[in-house]
Design a protein around this motif. Structure first.
Motif, PDB file in Angstrom:
ATOM      1  N   GLY B  38       0.822  -1.194   0.000  1.00 18.89           N
ATOM      2  CA  GLY B  38       0.000   0.000   0.000  1.00 18.89           C
ATOM      3  C   GLY B  38       0.859   1.248   0.000  1.00 18.89           C
ATOM      4  N   PRO B  39       0.270   2.410  -0.256  1.00 17.08           N
ATOM      5  CA  PRO B  39       1.028   3.666  -0.301  1.00 17.08           C
ATOM      6  C   PRO B  39       1.798   3.901   0.992  1.00 17.08           C
ATOM      7  N   GLY B  40       3.104   4.104   0.869  1.00 15.43           N
ATOM      8  CA  GLY B  40       3.936   4.379   2.035  1.00 15.43           C
ATOM      9  C   GLY B  40       4.109   3.205   2.983  1.00 15.43           C
ATOM     10  N   GLN B  41       3.735   2.022   2.540  1.00 18.59           N
ATOM     11  CA  GLN B  41       3.818   0.840   3.397  1.00 18.59           C
ATOM     12  C   GLN B  41       4.913  -0.105   2.930  1.00 18.59           C
ATOM     13  N   ASP B  42       5.284  -1.032   3.782  1.00 17.76           N
ATOM     14  CA  ASP B  42       6.218  -2.064   3.368  1.00 17.76           C
ATOM     15  C   ASP B  42       5.446  -3.190   2.677  1.00 17.76           C
ATOM     16  N   PRO B  43       6.091  -3.943   1.821  1.00 21.42           N
ATOM     17  CA  PRO B  43       5.407  -5.055   1.149  1.00 21.42           C
ATOM     18  C   PRO B  43       4.909  -6.088   2.155  1.00 21.42           C
ATOM     19  N   GLN B  44       3.666  -6.511   1.970  1.00 22.26           N
ATOM     20  CA  GLN B  44       3.057  -7.519   2.827  1.00 22.26           C
ATOM     21  C   GLN B  44       2.897  -8.816   2.040  1.00 22.26           C
ATOM     22  N   PHE B  45       3.359  -9.897   2.611  1.00 17.46           N
ATOM     23  CA  PHE B  45       3.303 -11.187   1.952  1.00 17.46           C
ATOM     24  C   PHE B  45       1.857 -11.666   1.832  1.00 17.46           C
ATOM     25  N   LEU B  46       1.497 -12.130   0.645  1.00 14.77           N
ATOM     26  CA  LEU B  46       0.155 -12.652   0.412  1.00 14.77           C
ATOM     27  C   LEU B  46       0.142 -14.173   0.338  1.00 14.77           C
ATOM     28  N   ILE B  47       0.913 -14.725  -0.587  1.00 18.72           N
ATOM     29  CA  ILE B  47       0.851 -16.158  -0.830  1.00 18.72           C
ATOM     30  C   ILE B  47       2.072 -16.576  -1.639  1.00 18.72           C
ATOM     31  N   SER B  48       2.433 -17.857  -1.532  1.00 14.38           N
ATOM     32  CA  SER B  48       3.567 -18.348  -2.313  1.00 14.38           C
ATOM     33  C   SER B  48       3.278 -19.744  -2.855  1.00 14.38           C
ATOM     34  N   PHE B  49       4.007 -20.082  -3.900  1.00 15.98           N
ATOM     35  CA  PHE B  49       3.880 -21.385  -4.533  1.00 15.98           C
ATOM     36  C   PHE B  49       5.266 -21.981  -4.755  1.00 15.98           C
ATOM     37  N   TYR B  50       5.389 -23.247  -4.369  1.00 15.74           N
ATOM     38  CA  TYR B  50       6.614 -23.978  -4.612  1.00 15.74           C
ATOM     39  C   TYR B  50       6.289 -25.125  -5.558  1.00 15.74           C
ATOM     40  N   GLU B  51       6.952 -25.146  -6.680  1.00 17.72           N
ATOM     41  CA  GLU B  51       6.719 -26.198  -7.673  1.00 17.72           C
ATOM     42  C   GLU B  51       5.219 -26.394  -7.941  1.00 17.72           C
ATOM     43  N   LYS B  52       4.545 -25.290  -8.140  1.00 17.37           N
ATOM     44  CA  LYS B  52       3.131 -25.239  -8.539  1.00 17.37           C
ATOM     45  C   LYS B  52       2.147 -25.589  -7.429  1.00 17.37           C
ATOM     46  N   MET B  53       2.636 -25.818  -6.228  1.00 17.63           N
ATOM     47  CA  MET B  53       1.756 -26.086  -5.104  1.00 17.63           C
ATOM     48  C   MET B  53       1.836 -24.918  -4.127  1.00 17.63           C
ATOM     49  N   GLN B  54       0.701 -24.538  -3.544  1.00 22.21           N
ATOM     50  CA  GLN B  54       0.713 -23.475  -2.558  1.00 22.21           C
ATOM     51  C   GLN B  54       1.605 -23.884  -1.391  1.00 22.21           C
ATOM     52  N   SER B  55       2.549 -23.022  -1.038  1.00 21.09           N
ATOM     53  CA  SER B  55       3.501 -23.381  -0.002  1.00 21.09           C
ATOM     54  C   SER B  55       3.324 -22.597   1.283  1.00 21.09           C
ATOM     55  N   ASP B  56       2.819 -21.387   1.176  1.00 16.59           N
ATOM     56  CA  ASP B  56       2.654 -20.569   2.359  1.00 16.59           C
ATOM     57  C   ASP B  56       1.584 -19.522   2.084  1.00 16.59           C
ATOM     58  N   LYS B  57       0.934 -19.110   3.129  1.00 12.67           N
ATOM     59  CA  LYS B  57      -0.156 -18.153   2.980  1.00 12.67           C
ATOM     60  C   LYS B  57       0.015 -17.060   4.012  1.00 12.67           C
ATOM     61  N   GLY B  58      -0.106 -15.823   3.553  1.00 11.60           N
ATOM     62  CA  GLY B  58       0.010 -14.690   4.452  1.00 11.60           C
ATOM     63  C   GLY B  58      -1.321 -14.004   4.610  1.00 11.60           C
ATOM     64  N   SER B  59      -1.309 -12.683   4.526  1.00 10.53           N
ATOM     65  CA  SER B  59      -2.513 -11.901   4.750  1.00 10.53           C
ATOM     66  C   SER B  59      -3.329 -11.721   3.479  1.00 10.53           C
ATOM     67  N   ILE B  60      -3.629 -12.794   2.825  1.00  6.67           N
ATOM     68  CA  ILE B  60      -4.395 -12.722   1.583  1.00  6.67           C
ATOM     69  C   ILE B  60      -5.885 -12.810   1.896  1.00  6.67           C
ATOM     70  N   PRO B  61      -6.670 -11.819   1.416  1.00  6.51           N
ATOM     71  CA  PRO B  61      -8.114 -11.860   1.662  1.00  6.51           C
ATOM     72  C   PRO B  61      -8.763 -13.064   0.978  1.00  6.51           C
ATOM     73  N   ASP B  62      -9.895 -13.489   1.504  1.00  4.04           N
ATOM     74  CA  ASP B  62     -10.614 -14.613   0.903  1.00  4.04           C
ATOM     75  C   ASP B  62     -11.087 -14.291  -0.510  1.00  4.04           C
TER      76      ASP B  62
END
Lengths: 113, 111
Positions: B38-62
């Motif tokens: 967001g404006p003036g904010q640091d990057p916030q982790f949403l989600i990640s994928f390792y080898e096409k599979m979801q590996s971690d989930k952060g503050s991602i809205p539904d």
């Protein structure tokens, strides 16, 4: 919770001086740290990284120091130039298999000519 | 050297619309990450994928979902957009949890 933070939100230095930007992290399991530079509207640009088995790493005009005892790292920029003006972020990777980076609040570096 | 490619660079959507952001990681990188800034904010982790599979989930809205395809590119799908979703969205890729490289981002503006 896990957090990474910077001590100062802004830093103003004279061209040619050295700059030091500080960062604290909370997760003692973090094993990898990166400093990024971000210019307005652009993506974070890699500057330098350091692994937790090191306490110092040098690049071109930049040095990162890591103090695991107090969970602190710093970025030193030698002979700061106007082109160094940007927002600087530190980021920490959780230990082990946790791969995502946790970013700290940025420090805006302004270089006065 | 190839970098992380994101498209589009800019996107303007109206409230309640849907947006799809695309990310093409560095070849041979095995993990893709999505961040929101967001404006003036640091990057916030949403989600990640390792080898096409979801590996971690952060503050991602539904309302958001993501996936990684067989060619390793990833897409972030955002539905029922809200004004507060206006932000820079970055994709990054890495290999073996090192060498994180960020793309130039997609600037999403919701009006």
């Amino acid at each position: 919770g896990e957090s990474v933070g910077l001590h100062l939100p802004t830093l103003s230095v004279q061209e040619g001086d050295n700059s030091i930007i500080n960062c604290a992290y909370s997760n003692s399991a973090s094993d990898y740290f990166i400093w990024y530079k971000q210019e307005s509207g652009k993506g974070p640009q890699f500057i330098i990284d350091i692994r937790s088995n090191m306490d110092k790493r040098q690049g071109q005009r930049v040095t990162v120091l890591l103090n695991k005892t107090v969970k602190h790292l710093s970025l030193q920029i030698a002979a700061t130039q106007p082109g160094d003006s940007a927002v600087y972020f530190c980021a920490a990777k959780g230990g082990g298999s946790q791969g995502n980076l946790i970013f700290g609040k940025g420090t805006k570096l302004s270089v006065k000519p | 050297a190839a970098g992380v490619i994101q498209s589009p660079r800019h996107l303007i959507k109206e409230k309640r619309e849907t947006a799809t952001l695309k990310c093409y990681p560095i070849p041979r990188h095995d993990t893709v990450y999505w961040y929101q800034q967001g404006p003036g904010q640091d990057p916030q982790f949403l989600i990640s994928f390792y080898e096409k599979m979801q590996s971690d989930k952060g503050s991602i809205p539904d309302r958001f979902s993501a996936q990684q395809f067989s060619d390793y590119h990833s897409e972030l799908n955002m539905s029922s957009l809200e004004l507060g979703d206006s932000a820079l969205y970055f994709c990054a890729s890495s290999f073996a949890n090192y060498g994180y490289t960020f793309g130039s981002g997609t600037r999403l503006t919701v009006v």
